[in-house]
Write an enzyme that holds these catalytic residues in place. Structure first.
Site, PDB file in Angstrom:
ATOM      1  N   CYS A  85      41.387  41.452  38.349  1.00 36.05           N
ATOM      2  CA  CYS A  85      40.790  41.072  37.061  1.00 36.05           C
ATOM      3  C   CYS A  85      40.176  42.257  36.325  1.00 36.05           C
ATOM      4  O   CYS A  85      40.406  42.456  35.123  1.00 36.05           O
ATOM      5  CB  CYS A  85      39.761  39.967  37.260  1.00 36.05           C
ATOM      6  SG  CYS A  85      38.310  40.411  38.260  1.00 36.05           S
TER       7      CYS A  85
ATOM      8  N   HIS B  95      34.440  37.628  38.583  1.00 36.21           N
ATOM      9  CA  HIS B  95      35.670  37.570  37.785  1.00 36.21           C
ATOM     10  C   HIS B  95      35.377  37.933  36.337  1.00 36.21           C
ATOM     11  O   HIS B  95      34.284  37.660  35.823  1.00 36.21           O
ATOM     12  CB  HIS B  95      36.284  36.169  37.855  1.00 36.21           C
ATOM     13  CG  HIS B  95      37.611  36.060  37.166  1.00 36.21           C
ATOM     14  ND1 HIS B  95      38.685  36.842  37.507  1.00 36.21           N
ATOM     15  CD2 HIS B  95      38.039  35.263  36.133  1.00 36.21           C
ATOM     16  CE1 HIS B  95      39.732  36.528  36.738  1.00 36.21           C
ATOM     17  NE2 HIS B  95      39.348  35.582  35.888  1.00 36.21           N
TER      18      HIS B  95
ATOM     19  N   GLU C 155      44.026  36.932  31.673  1.00 32.98           N
ATOM     20  CA  GLU C 155      43.345  37.320  32.901  1.00 32.98           C
ATOM     21  C   GLU C 155      44.333  37.607  34.024  1.00 32.98           C
ATOM     22  O   GLU C 155      45.480  37.149  34.008  1.00 32.98           O
ATOM     23  CB  GLU C 155      42.404  36.198  33.355  1.00 32.98           C
ATOM     24  CG  GLU C 155      43.141  34.931  33.753  1.00 32.98           C
ATOM     25  CD  GLU C 155      42.219  33.806  34.237  1.00 32.98           C
ATOM     26  OE1 GLU C 155      41.001  34.039  34.370  1.00 32.98           O
ATOM     27  OE2 GLU C 155      42.737  32.700  34.489  1.00 32.98           O
TER      28      GLU C 155
END
Length: 335
Positions: free
Chosen positions: A240, A294, A306
């Site tokens: 991420c 994240h 993402e």
């Protein structure tokens, strides 16, 4: 389908092919307001945050939990700051430091010989025990030290609080940024403490042209695999934070490597006011940025791009404000 996204002073046109889940983003124009906001960013505090009650992350909820004694200390911090003709940013630094060190309470105890609202240590030259427990003395002493710091007005208030306090836990001062900003407007009665314009949305400079470039780059990586710890010197796979780092690096903006650090790498704003290019974060405990695990890039229109997890390639998906573990603050890199 086609949708036009207005990014502050930018008009971003995004074409999304639903069947292929691909998107191409092009920055079409940039107005003078965005240029002006960035030009003045060194003269105002872009990360001060909203100063009015409103959306989640505004700090109003935390401020409402303060008791009369705590609010009295906030009022004293602001009053002394005004008397000394210090800018509202100085008040915010002191509020964040006081909240972190003592909960804005005048304590008669602390770690080793630390005492008072700012947990000053007489053994380290901050004053006598009676002095550091005197709120008027402690606040003035805090301001004295703050004023001697080089460039304190050009950095985030939590960083300046750390420079004064020299804590072993430097990141903890950021937690109270939104609350302190709210108190400056609510208790200090300052409608525009940053000098960046009135109203919640104008306190954070508009997204730069780099935001459109970063979006385009990130969207170009769709379909590539997720690999935890993926190297940032290659584009065959991502996790991420490496996707965010490389997207903004290609746009000329440097981000740290991991998501927890990226949370500190730009101007903060309420997540409900995120614009295309802003970073969104998820944490196991949304009150503690140290638990962030994240990060994703907001595209506008309720969508993000993402690198989510093992087995799921880089993709676009819908996002809901208030979904589980989503932090209340978004971050705008490069401003």
């Amino acid at each position: 389908m086609k949708s036009a996204l207005v990014v502050g002073g930018l008009v971003v046109v995004a074409t999304v092919a639903v069947a292929g889940v691909t998107a191409v983003t092009q920055v079409v124009s940039q107005d003078q307001a965005a240029d002006q906001a960035r030009a003045m960013s060194m003269d105002c505090n872009a990360t001060l945050g909203p100063i009015t009650a409103g959306p989640a992350g505004s700090g109003a909820a935390d401020a409402a939990r303060l008791n009369d004694d705590q609010r009295g200390n906030v009022a004293l911090i602001i009053s002394i700051g005004k008397d000394r003709q210090l800018p509202p940013l100085a008040w915010q630094v002191a509020i964040q430091a006081g909240m972190t060190e003592s909960g804005l309470r005048n304590l008669d105890h602390g770690d080793r010989d630390s005492e008072g609202m700012f947990q000053m240590r007489p053994s380290m030259g901050w004053g006598t025990p009676d002095q550091v427990r005197d709120p008027h003395y402690a606040i003035n002493k805090f301001y004295d030290v703050l004023g001697r710091l080089p460039n304190w007005e050009q950095q985030r208030p939590g960083e300046s609080a750390q420079d004064v306090e020299r804590s072993a836990f430097p990141d903890r001062y950021h937690k109270w940024e939104a609350m302190a900003a709210h108190l400056i407007g609510n208790v200090g009665l300052v409608p525009d403490p940053t000098g960046c314009g009135q109203g919640t949305g104008l306190l954070v400079p508009a997204p730069t042209q780099a935001a459109g470039h970063a979006i385009e780059w990130a969207l170009g990586q769709q379909g590539k695999p997720y690999v935890w710890g993926a190297g940032t010197n290659q584009q065959s796979s991502f996790d991420c934070s490496s996707l965010m780092l490389q997207a903004y690096r290609d746009a000329g903006v440097t981000l740290p490597r991991v998501s927890r650090q990226q949370f500190r790498a730009g101007a903060m704003l309420p997540v409900t006011e995120a614009q295309p290019g802003d970073l969104l974060f998820w944490a196991y405990d949304t009150s503690n940025p140290d638990t962030i695990h994240h990060v994703a890039m907001y595209l506008g229109d309720g969508k993000i791009v993402e690198a989510q997890q093992t087995g799921v390639p880089v993709h676009i998906r819908p996002v809901r404000w208030g979904e589980a573990e989503l932090m209340d603050q978004a971050v705008r890199p490069g401003v």
